[in-house]
Design a protein around this motif. Structure first.
Motif, mmCIF file in Angstrom:
data_model
loop_
_atom_site.group_PDB
_atom_site.id
_atom_site.type_symbol
_atom_site.label_atom_id
_atom_site.label_comp_id
_atom_site.label_asym_id
_atom_site.label_seq_id
_atom_site.Cartn_x
_atom_site.Cartn_y
_atom_site.Cartn_z
ATOM 1 N N VAL A 1 2.467 -28.907 45.633
ATOM 2 C CA VAL A 1 1.061 -29.297 45.603
ATOM 3 C C VAL A 1 0.814 -30.094 44.328
ATOM 4 N N VAL A 2 0.318 -31.325 44.482
ATOM 5 C CA VAL A 2 0.032 -32.200 43.343
ATOM 6 C C VAL A 2 -1.458 -32.124 43.038
ATOM 7 N N PHE A 3 -1.808 -31.665 41.840
ATOM 8 C CA PHE A 3 -3.210 -31.542 41.461
ATOM 9 C C PHE A 3 -3.783 -32.873 40.980
ATOM 10 N N ASN A 4 -3.022 -33.581 40.162
ATOM 11 C CA ASN A 4 -3.430 -34.886 39.653
ATOM 12 C C ASN A 4 -2.179 -35.616 39.173
ATOM 13 N N GLU A 5 -2.344 -36.702 38.439
ATOM 14 C CA GLU A 5 -1.189 -37.492 38.010
ATOM 15 C C GLU A 5 -0.314 -36.767 36.993
ATOM 16 N N ASP B 1 -2.308 -35.822 51.495
ATOM 17 C CA ASP B 1 -2.336 -36.657 50.293
ATOM 18 C C ASP B 1 -1.696 -35.978 49.097
ATOM 19 N N ARG B 2 -1.791 -34.653 49.013
ATOM 20 C CA ARG B 2 -1.335 -33.951 47.813
ATOM 21 C C ARG B 2 -0.379 -32.796 48.107
ATOM 22 N N ASP C 1 3.311 -31.524 50.000
ATOM 23 C CA ASP C 1 4.590 -31.878 50.625
ATOM 24 C C ASP C 1 5.361 -30.611 50.965
ATOM 25 N N ALA D 1 1.527 -30.484 38.780
ATOM 26 C CA ALA D 1 1.921 -30.118 40.144
ATOM 27 C C ALA D 1 2.579 -28.744 40.108
ATOM 28 N N SER E 1 5.750 -35.300 53.775
ATOM 29 C CA SER E 1 4.344 -35.284 53.411
ATOM 30 C C SER E 1 3.515 -34.537 54.453
#
Length: 214
Positions: free
Chosen positions: A70-74, A40-41, A43, A77, A37
């Motif tokens: 990169v995670v944008f939302n639930e 927060d978003r 890795d 990604a 990590s």
């Protein structure tokens, strides 16, 4: 009821595994998935992988992937990554540098406990100028009766843009177990179908994966 469902899934895997080596064509694929990590978003991801063919006696493939997810939302990604690949072919070991991008979409299927994932991958091989695309659809479900255990099934198709044809299909079913310390284990049976010289060849494949979240 839940234990019966898990038992049925386990029996399916045992039956599939029983087919391994039936035609002396099975392979073993193994990899390590490291995720560190960076926020927060975001890795950092690193994945070394090796493969054996001919009943697991012939080491023929290794690959190292490194990139960022990169995670944008639930639901959405993206993961761009670089790969160095070595493969034993008809003329010896080939070396390739590749750049790929994964686009993920995940969601729950209605009011069920099933998780749906669609992964699209675009790949560029800088040594052969080959371009390819992949799409994988995967269903998974946590098993409440067994902490950290989940089952999954999926199918991935690979299309060769340079050759203008489908070249591979991977049909898979397996189990995943989350352990303490960010570790996880996966084991799956995979039917690997490869297109070679205009016809398809099938290979029974045992897929083993170790995950590490830092």
């Amino acid at each position: 009821m839940m234990r019966n469902w898990v038992t049925a899934w386990a029996l399916l895997l045992i039956v599939c595994a029983g087919a391994l080596g039936a035609d002396n064509d099975w392979q073993i694929w193994s990899d390590l998935k490291v995720k560190a990590s960076l926020g927060d978003r975001v890795d950092f991801t690193f994945k070394p992988a090796v493969r054996w063919r001919d009943n697991g006696n012939d080491f023929y493939y290794t690959r190292y992937d490194a990139g960022f997810k990169v995670v944008f939302n639930e639901n959405w990604a993206i993961e761009p990554f670089y790969s160095f690949r070595r493969k034993d072919g008809s003329s010896g070991w080939d070396h390739s540098d590749l750049f790929s991008t994964h686009l993920f979409y995940t969601c729950r299927l209605g009011d069920t406990d099933f998780k749906f994932e669609n992964r699209i991958r675009l790949e560029k091989n800088f040594d052969t100028e080959r371009e390819a695309g992949r799409e994988r659809i995967k269903l998974s479900r946590d098993i409440e009766a067994f902490k950290g255990l989940s089952v999954f099934a999926g199918d991935e198709i690979i299309y060769d843009f340079s050759g203008g044809d489908f070249k591979e299909n991977r049909l898979q079913a397996g189990v995943k177990k989350k352990l303490d310390g960010g570790l996880s284990l996966e084991a799956a049976y995979q039917l690997t179908s490869l297109r070679d010289a205009g016809h398809w060849e099938d290979y029974d494949t045992l897929v083993l994966s170790l995950g590490l979240d830092i």
